[in-house]
Design a protein around this motif. Structure first.
Motif, short mmCIF file in Angstrom:
data_model
loop_
_atom_site.label_atom_id
_atom_site.label_comp_id
_atom_site.label_asym_id
_atom_site.label_seq_id
_atom_site.Cartn_x
_atom_site.Cartn_y
_atom_site.Cartn_z
N ALA A 181 6.14 99.83 69.94
CA ALA A 181 5.62 99.54 71.29
C ALA A 181 6.67 100.09 72.26
CB ALA A 181 5.39 98.05 71.47
N TYR A 182 6.66 101.38 72.44
CA TYR A 182 7.72 102.10 73.15
C TYR A 182 7.96 101.61 74.57
CZ TYR A 182 6.92 105.37 69.32
OH TYR A 182 6.75 105.92 68.08
N ALA A 183 6.94 101.13 75.25
CA ALA A 183 7.07 100.72 76.65
C ALA A 183 7.50 99.26 76.82
CB ALA A 183 5.75 100.95 77.38
N LEU A 184 7.60 98.50 75.73
CA LEU A 184 7.89 97.06 75.82
C LEU A 184 9.23 96.81 76.50
CD1 LEU A 184 6.77 94.27 75.04
CD2 LEU A 184 8.12 94.44 72.95
N LYS A 185 9.18 96.01 77.59
CA LYS A 185 10.38 95.70 78.38
C LYS A 185 10.71 94.22 78.38
CE LYS A 185 9.56 99.49 81.55
NZ LYS A 185 9.11 99.88 82.87
N GLU A 186 9.69 93.38 78.22
CA GLU A 186 9.91 91.94 78.34
C GLU A 186 9.09 91.17 77.32
OE1 GLU A 186 9.66 88.35 81.64
OE2 GLU A 186 9.11 90.38 82.24
N ILE A 187 9.76 90.17 76.71
CA ILE A 187 9.09 89.30 75.74
C ILE A 187 9.42 87.86 76.11
CG2 ILE A 187 9.18 88.49 73.38
CD1 ILE A 187 9.03 91.09 72.42
N VAL A 188 8.42 87.01 76.11
CA VAL A 188 8.64 85.57 76.28
C VAL A 188 8.46 84.94 74.91
CG1 VAL A 188 7.85 83.47 77.42
CG2 VAL A 188 7.78 85.66 78.65
N PHE A 189 9.57 84.39 74.39
CA PHE A 189 9.57 83.80 73.06
C PHE A 189 9.12 82.34 73.11
CE2 PHE A 189 12.96 87.02 72.41
CZ PHE A 189 12.43 87.66 71.31
N PRO A 190 8.49 81.87 72.02
CA PRO A 190 8.20 80.43 71.93
C PRO A 190 9.51 79.65 71.77
CG PRO A 190 7.36 81.62 70.00
CD PRO A 190 8.01 82.62 70.88
N GLU A 191 9.54 78.44 72.30
CA GLU A 191 10.76 77.63 72.25
C GLU A 191 11.21 77.30 70.84
OE1 GLU A 191 10.53 74.10 74.64
OE2 GLU A 191 9.80 75.22 76.37
N ASP A 192 10.27 77.17 69.90
CA ASP A 192 10.60 76.75 68.55
C ASP A 192 10.58 77.89 67.53
OD1 ASP A 192 10.89 74.14 69.47
OD2 ASP A 192 8.76 73.71 69.15
N LEU A 193 10.68 79.11 68.00
CA LEU A 193 10.69 80.26 67.10
C LEU A 193 11.84 80.12 66.10
CD1 LEU A 193 9.46 83.07 66.47
CD2 LEU A 193 11.20 84.02 67.99
N GLU A 194 11.57 80.37 64.82
CA GLU A 194 12.59 80.20 63.79
C GLU A 194 12.99 81.50 63.10
OE1 GLU A 194 11.07 77.30 61.06
OE2 GLU A 194 11.14 75.70 62.56
N LYS A 195 12.08 82.46 63.03
CA LYS A 195 12.34 83.62 62.19
C LYS A 195 11.81 84.90 62.82
CE LYS A 195 12.11 84.46 57.23
NZ LYS A 195 11.51 84.02 55.97
N ILE A 196 12.66 85.94 62.82
CA ILE A 196 12.27 87.28 63.24
C ILE A 196 12.35 88.14 61.98
CG2 ILE A 196 12.85 89.26 64.68
CD1 ILE A 196 14.09 87.27 66.69
N GLU A 197 11.20 88.51 61.44
CA GLU A 197 11.14 89.26 60.19
C GLU A 197 11.60 90.71 60.38
OE1 GLU A 197 10.60 88.22 57.21
OE2 GLU A 197 9.45 86.37 57.37
N ASP A 198 11.56 91.48 59.30
CA ASP A 198 11.99 92.88 59.29
C ASP A 198 11.19 93.72 60.29
OD1 ASP A 198 13.48 91.99 57.15
OD2 ASP A 198 12.38 93.14 55.64
N SER A 199 11.88 94.61 60.95
CA SER A 199 11.28 95.66 61.79
C SER A 199 10.39 95.17 62.92
CB SER A 199 10.47 96.64 60.91
OG SER A 199 11.26 97.13 59.86
N VAL A 200 10.54 93.93 63.35
CA VAL A 200 9.66 93.37 64.39
C VAL A 200 9.69 94.22 65.66
CG1 VAL A 200 9.28 91.42 65.95
CG2 VAL A 200 9.67 91.02 63.52
N PHE A 201 10.87 94.59 66.12
CA PHE A 201 11.00 95.34 67.37
C PHE A 201 11.42 96.80 67.15
CE2 PHE A 201 11.81 90.88 68.42
CZ PHE A 201 10.85 90.68 69.40
N SER A 202 11.34 97.29 65.94
CA SER A 202 11.79 98.66 65.65
C SER A 202 11.13 99.67 66.58
CB SER A 202 11.45 99.03 64.21
OG SER A 202 12.30 98.36 63.32
#
Length: 173
Positions: free
Chosen positions: A51-72
Motif C-alpha cells: 500500500a505505497y501511499a499509506l501515511k497514517e494508521i490508527v491501531f486498536p488499543e489492545d493490538l497484540e501481534k503484528i505478523e510478517d510483512s504487514v507493512f512491507s
C-alpha cells in the motif's frame, strides 16, 4: 486480496470486525489512511503490504501481534508508533518502508523478529532504555533514541541538544 488494486484512499474498518485475512488489504496502492477495528488483536501477514501511499494508521488499543510483512513496501509511511499492547513484531513487518524515519516501540518487552529486514534501515528506533527495541537497534546498527519512562518523550532535546527534565506533567528542555 479482497481489495486488490482498488483506488480507496481512506478506509475505516467497522469495530464489529474482529479478524482479517492475510493480505486482505494488500495492493491498495492509493490507500493513505487506515483505521483498524478496536477489537482486532492480530494484524495478519501482509495485511497492507504494497500500500505505497499509506501515511497514517490508527491501531486498536489492545493490538497484540503484528505478523510478517504487514507493512512491507508501504513507501509513504514516515513515522509510526507501535502501541504498548503489542507483544510481537514479525519478520519483514516494516521491510521496504524506505520513507520510514521514526518507529516508536512502546512495549519494552515486545519480541521483535531477529532479522535486519524486520524494520527498515531508514528508521530511527525510539524506545525505553534496556528494551527489546534498543537491543534490536544495537544488533543491526540502527540509531536508537531513548524515551523517558514517565512522559514517553525523547530524553534528549534534539533542537537544543540538551537533556530534558521529565515530570509527571510532561517534560521541559
Amino acid at each position: 486480496m479482497a481489495f486488490d488494486e482498488c483506488t480507496v484512499k481512506s478506509l475505516e474498518i467497522p469495530d464489529t470486525v474482529t479478524e482479517l485475512e492475510e493480505c486482505a488489504l494488500g495492493s491498495i496502492y492509493d490507500l493513505e489512511y487506515l483505521k483498524l477495528p478496536k477489537h482486532l488483536k492480530t494484524l495478519p501477514k501482509g495485511l497492507v503490504a504494497h500500500a505505497y501511499a499509506l501515511k497514517e494508521i490508527v491501531f486498536p488499543e489492545d493490538l497484540e501481534k503484528i505478523e510478517d510483512s504487514v507493512f512491507s513496501y508501504c513507501g509513504s509511511l514516515t513515522e509510526i508508533t507501535i502501541p504498548s499492547s503489542v507483544r510481537y513484531i514479525g519478520n519483514e513487518a516494516f521491510n521496504g518502508c524506505n520513507s520510514l524515519s521514526i518507529i516508536t516501540i512502546l512495549n519494552p518487552n515486545c519480541t521483535i523478529f531477529n532479522d535486519e529486514t524486520t524494520i527498515s534501515d531508514t528508521a530511527t528506533i525510539y524506545g525505553l532504555k534496556g528494551s527489546t527495541a534498543e537491543t534490536y537497534a544495537n544488533n543491526f546498527g540502527r540509531s536508537f533514541i531513548e524515551l523517558c519512562p514517565v512522559c514517553l518523550q525523547p530524553t534528549l532535546s534534539y533542537v537544543a541538544e540538551q537533556p530534558i527534565t521529565c515530570t509527571d506533567d510532561g517534560y521541559t528542555a
